[in-house]
Design a protein around this motif. Structure first.
Motif, PDB file in Angstrom:
ATOM      1  N   THR A  65      -4.467   0.204  -6.926  1.00 25.32           N
ATOM      2  CA  THR A  65      -5.053   0.226  -5.581  1.00 25.32           C
ATOM      3  C   THR A  65      -5.514  -1.160  -5.140  1.00 25.32           C
ATOM      4  O   THR A  65      -6.011  -1.309  -4.022  1.00 25.32           O
ATOM      5  CB  THR A  65      -6.250   1.189  -5.521  1.00 25.32           C
ATOM      6  OG1 THR A  65      -7.250   0.769  -6.465  1.00 25.32           O
ATOM      7  CG2 THR A  65      -5.822   2.612  -5.838  1.00 25.32           C
ATOM      8  N   THR A  66      -5.346  -2.161  -6.006  1.00 34.07           N
ATOM      9  CA  THR A  66      -5.839  -3.519  -5.721  1.00 34.07           C
ATOM     10  C   THR A  66      -4.778  -4.532  -6.128  1.00 34.07           C
ATOM     11  O   THR A  66      -4.128  -4.377  -7.168  1.00 34.07           O
ATOM     12  CB  THR A  66      -7.138  -3.795  -6.492  1.00 34.07           C
ATOM     13  OG1 THR A  66      -8.080  -2.755  -6.223  1.00 34.07           O
ATOM     14  CG2 THR A  66      -7.755  -5.122  -6.064  1.00 34.07           C
ATOM     15  N   ARG A  77      -7.906 -11.032  -2.299  1.00 27.59           N
ATOM     16  CA  ARG A  77      -7.832  -9.720  -2.946  1.00 27.59           C
ATOM     17  C   ARG A  77      -7.828  -8.634  -1.874  1.00 27.59           C
ATOM     18  O   ARG A  77      -8.684  -8.612  -0.991  1.00 27.59           O
ATOM     19  CB  ARG A  77      -8.994  -9.513  -3.908  1.00 27.59           C
ATOM     20  CG  ARG A  77      -9.036  -8.121  -4.532  1.00 27.59           C
ATOM     21  CD  ARG A  77      -9.884  -8.082  -5.785  1.00 27.59           C
ATOM     22  NE  ARG A  77      -9.273  -8.873  -6.852  1.00 27.59           N
ATOM     23  CZ  ARG A  77      -9.782  -8.988  -8.087  1.00 27.59           C
ATOM     24  NH1 ARG A  77     -10.904  -8.348  -8.397  1.00 27.59           N
ATOM     25  NH2 ARG A  77      -9.178  -9.712  -8.995  1.00 27.59           N
ATOM     26  N   ARG A  78      -6.864  -7.767  -1.966  1.00 27.19           N
ATOM     27  CA  ARG A  78      -6.754  -6.651  -1.027  1.00 27.19           C
ATOM     28  C   ARG A  78      -6.774  -5.345  -1.809  1.00 27.19           C
ATOM     29  O   ARG A  78      -6.308  -5.274  -2.947  1.00 27.19           O
ATOM     30  CB  ARG A  78      -5.456  -6.755  -0.217  1.00 27.19           C
ATOM     31  CG  ARG A  78      -5.437  -7.927   0.738  1.00 27.19           C
ATOM     32  CD  ARG A  78      -4.076  -8.112   1.379  1.00 27.19           C
ATOM     33  NE  ARG A  78      -3.707  -7.043   2.291  1.00 27.19           N
ATOM     34  CZ  ARG A  78      -3.920  -7.054   3.608  1.00 27.19           C
ATOM     35  NH1 ARG A  78      -4.523  -8.106   4.164  1.00 27.19           N
ATOM     36  NH2 ARG A  78      -3.531  -6.077   4.373  1.00 27.19           N
ATOM     37  N   SER A  80      -6.778  -0.744  -1.161  1.00 26.22           N
ATOM     38  CA  SER A  80      -6.484   0.327  -0.218  1.00 26.22           C
ATOM     39  C   SER A  80      -6.988   1.656  -0.759  1.00 26.22           C
ATOM     40  O   SER A  80      -6.874   1.943  -1.957  1.00 26.22           O
ATOM     41  CB  SER A  80      -4.965   0.420   0.016  1.00 26.22           C
ATOM     42  OG  SER A  80      -4.662   1.508   0.860  1.00 26.22           O
ATOM     43  N   ARG A  81      -7.530   2.460   0.145  1.00 31.03           N
ATOM     44  CA  ARG A  81      -7.914   3.815  -0.231  1.00 31.03           C
ATOM     45  C   ARG A  81      -6.735   4.779  -0.129  1.00 31.03           C
ATOM     46  O   ARG A  81      -6.749   5.842  -0.743  1.00 31.03           O
ATOM     47  CB  ARG A  81      -9.037   4.312   0.685  1.00 31.03           C
ATOM     48  CG  ARG A  81     -10.378   3.634   0.454  1.00 31.03           C
ATOM     49  CD  ARG A  81     -11.436   4.160   1.392  1.00 31.03           C
ATOM     50  NE  ARG A  81     -11.102   3.898   2.787  1.00 31.03           N
ATOM     51  CZ  ARG A  81     -11.831   4.282   3.816  1.00 31.03           C
ATOM     52  NH1 ARG A  81     -12.942   4.977   3.620  1.00 31.03           N
ATOM     53  NH2 ARG A  81     -11.460   3.995   5.053  1.00 31.03           N
ATOM     54  N   ARG A 329      -4.351 -12.799   3.829  1.00 32.82           N
ATOM     55  CA  ARG A 329      -5.755 -13.015   4.158  1.00 32.82           C
ATOM     56  C   ARG A 329      -6.117 -12.447   5.527  1.00 32.82           C
ATOM     57  O   ARG A 329      -7.224 -11.920   5.715  1.00 32.82           O
ATOM     58  CB  ARG A 329      -6.069 -14.517   4.122  1.00 32.82           C
ATOM     59  CG  ARG A 329      -7.548 -14.850   4.246  1.00 32.82           C
ATOM     60  CD  ARG A 329      -7.799 -16.342   4.138  1.00 32.82           C
ATOM     61  NE  ARG A 329      -7.442 -16.900   2.840  1.00 32.82           N
ATOM     62  CZ  ARG A 329      -8.184 -16.780   1.748  1.00 32.82           C
ATOM     63  NH1 ARG A 329      -9.336 -16.113   1.796  1.00 32.82           N
ATOM     64  NH2 ARG A 329      -7.791 -17.336   0.610  1.00 32.82           N
ATOM     65  N   ALA A 332      -4.736  -7.017   8.920  1.00 32.98           N
ATOM     66  CA  ALA A 332      -5.675  -5.915   8.713  1.00 32.98           C
ATOM     67  C   ALA A 332      -5.277  -5.063   7.512  1.00 32.98           C
ATOM     68  O   ALA A 332      -4.104  -4.965   7.151  1.00 32.98           O
ATOM     69  CB  ALA A 332      -5.741  -5.050   9.974  1.00 32.98           C
ATOM     70  N   SER A 333      -6.277  -4.439   6.900  1.00 31.10           N
ATOM     71  CA  SER A 333      -6.083  -3.622   5.710  1.00 31.10           C
ATOM     72  C   SER A 333      -4.983  -2.589   5.925  1.00 31.10           C
ATOM     73  O   SER A 333      -4.956  -1.883   6.946  1.00 31.10           O
ATOM     74  CB  SER A 333      -7.398  -2.915   5.348  1.00 31.10           C
ATOM     75  OG  SER A 333      -7.227  -2.098   4.221  1.00 31.10           O
ATOM     76  N   ASP A 334      -4.091  -2.503   4.978  1.00 29.80           N
ATOM     77  CA  ASP A 334      -2.951  -1.564   4.933  1.00 29.80           C
ATOM     78  C   ASP A 334      -1.822  -1.911   5.901  1.00 29.80           C
ATOM     79  O   ASP A 334      -0.690  -1.465   5.705  1.00 29.80           O
ATOM     80  CB  ASP A 334      -3.383  -0.118   5.194  1.00 29.80           C
ATOM     81  CG  ASP A 334      -4.180   0.474   4.049  1.00 29.80           C
ATOM     82  OD1 ASP A 334      -4.363  -0.219   3.022  1.00 29.80           O
ATOM     83  OD2 ASP A 334      -4.635   1.620   4.175  1.00 29.80           O
ATOM     84  N   ARG A 335      -2.099  -2.671   6.954  1.00 27.01           N
ATOM     85  CA  ARG A 335      -1.044  -2.899   7.944  1.00 27.01           C
ATOM     86  C   ARG A 335       0.071  -3.779   7.382  1.00 27.01           C
ATOM     87  O   ARG A 335       1.248  -3.515   7.638  1.00 27.01           O
ATOM     88  CB  ARG A 335      -1.617  -3.493   9.226  1.00 27.01           C
ATOM     89  CG  ARG A 335      -2.575  -2.552   9.962  1.00 27.01           C
ATOM     90  CD  ARG A 335      -2.681  -2.878  11.444  1.00 27.01           C
ATOM     91  NE  ARG A 335      -3.580  -1.957  12.132  1.00 27.01           N
ATOM     92  CZ  ARG A 335      -3.242  -0.735  12.551  1.00 27.01           C
ATOM     93  NH1 ARG A 335      -2.020  -0.293  12.345  1.00 27.01           N
ATOM     94  NH2 ARG A 335      -4.115   0.033  13.165  1.00 27.01           N
ATOM     95  N   GLU A 337       0.902  -4.100   4.201  1.00 21.99           N
ATOM     96  CA  GLU A 337       1.601  -3.326   3.178  1.00 21.99           C
ATOM     97  C   GLU A 337       2.542  -2.294   3.815  1.00 21.99           C
ATOM     98  O   GLU A 337       3.664  -2.099   3.333  1.00 21.99           O
ATOM     99  CB  GLU A 337       0.596  -2.648   2.254  1.00 21.99           C
ATOM    100  CG  GLU A 337      -0.170  -3.602   1.354  1.00 21.99           C
ATOM    101  CD  GLU A 337      -1.312  -4.353   2.034  1.00 21.99           C
ATOM    102  OE1 GLU A 337      -1.904  -5.239   1.406  1.00 21.99           O
ATOM    103  OE2 GLU A 337      -1.606  -4.053   3.215  1.00 21.99           O
TER     104      GLU A 337
END
Length: 369
Positions: A65-66, A77-78, A80-81, A329, A332-335, A337
């Motif tokens: 997940t990381t 570091r990214r 995701s839930r 960096r 946005a989160s998940d976008r 990926e």
């Protein structure tokens, strides 16, 4: 009218050939997979962000997940839930595919047999093989590309077990950029399975491979830097993936091209497993419904975005590490990926576009190389 030996002949029993074979077999189509290898082995891993279901979910070895990217200004570091970065081992994949094919009437994997000439006839196709001629209503060619792309991803990796616990099994190190050893962008990739077990891989995005000798020396240096103590090499993998917009091997009209020779690798990243599964879904559905097979996985705007990004990192490869760091960096989160996994959602595309510096990409967009 003579009846063909099988509905569908699949040339090549690698990831693409077996992926489409299990779907067509499940749909009740008679088929034969022609594969020159006599036996399969654990020769590679495929890693990806899970965004859709496929027949090989039981083959996932590890999920994370990381993930990290280390560029010129530091580590990003990214996490995701919702998304999982997963890896599928080739051994489990091959075993699963063979079991599904063996359990289906009318489906057969012919290993130790190579396909040669393919000819269209008034009643379908004739394929010349080591074992004689085969006739089929349709041909799917998943064999490796015969031509060399103008740009690619080249890599050498070793799965190692270490004396000391040097890995963090909770975090994938996607990209640790290094001074260039190729004519492109070079980085280290680490898949940690346990504190003392990981795949360590050196990778070049470049117009050509730097060569086996360069890769071996570089990989050994990276393993030495880990201060593993003694270590055991469990297996090795190496390869070359095309990174070129619109990359397709020529094939006879009416012959379906799949896999790396059919544009399955993401042009801007080399990611292929998820795209092969999507390609297999599209091809199997089209054949089952009697429709034309889509000519390409990507639409015009996706090809445009890949072309612009590739042009920038090919033209100024020394900026590549900073550009990848900026992507991870600032998006946005998940976008990011989801975009790398094939999403065409406008919000995902916009987030990726706005995370990068404007000037070099505007120049590449306006003045194609």
């Amino acid at each position: 009218m003579p009846r063909p030996d099988v509905d569908i002949a699949i040339l090549g029993g690698g990831c693409a050939g077996l992926s489409v074979a299990v779907r067509l077999a499940a749909a009740g189509r008679s088929l034969r997979v022609i594969e020159p290898r006599e036996t399969y082995c654990e020769d590679r891993t495929w890693s990806f962000w899970r965004t859709a279901r496929d027949p090989f979910e039981d083959c996932v070895r590890t999920s994370w997940t990381t993930w990290d990217v280390t560029g010129p200004t530091g580590t990003v570091r990214r996490a995701s839930r919702d998304l999982r970065y997963q890896t599928v081992g080739a051994g489990a994949f091959y075993d699963r595919a063979q079991a599904l094919i063996d359990d289906t009437h009318g489906a057969e994997l012919c290993s130790g047999t190579a396909a040669h000439d393919v000819h269209e006839t008034p009643h379908g196709w004739r394929i010349d093989t080591d074992a004689g001629q085969l006739s089929a209503g349709h041909v799917i060619d998943t064999r490796p590309p015969r031509r060399v792309p103008g740009y690619g991803q080249f890599f050498l990796g070793r799965e190692i077990r270490t004396e000391r616990p040097v890995f963090d099994p909770g975090v994938v190190q996607l990209m640790q950029f290094r001074p260039a050893r190729s004519a492109g962008v070079d980085f280290v990739y680490i898949l940690p399975y346990a504190r003392d077990l990981a795949l360590v891989e050196v990778t070049s995005f470049a117009p050509r491979s730097p060569g086996r000798n360069v890769f071996e020396a570089w990989l050994q240096e990276e393993i030495d830097l880990l201060e593993t103590g003694r270590h055991e090499v469990l297996r090795e993998e190496h390869g070359a993936l095309p990174m070129q917009v619109g990359f397709h091997d020529p094939s006879p009209d009416g012959c379906i091209r799949m896999g790396l020779g059919g544009g399955a690798a993401r042009p801007s990243t080399g990611y292929a497993f998820t795209r092969i599964q999507r390609q297999a879904d599209l091809v199997a559905r089209a054949l089952d419904q009697g429709h034309d097979v889509p000519a390409a996985l990507d639409g015009p705007f996706s090809r445009f975005m890949d072309r612009v990004f590739l042009q920038v990192i090919q033209t100024v490869p020394d900026r590549g590490p900073a550009l990848f760091e900026s992507l991870f960096r600032n998006t946005a989160s998940d976008r990011l990926e989801r975009f790398l996994s094939g999403s065409i959602h406008p919000a995902d595309r916009l987030s990726v576009m706005t995370s990068l510096p404007v000037l070099p990409f505007l120049r590449a967009a306006l003045v194609p190389a």
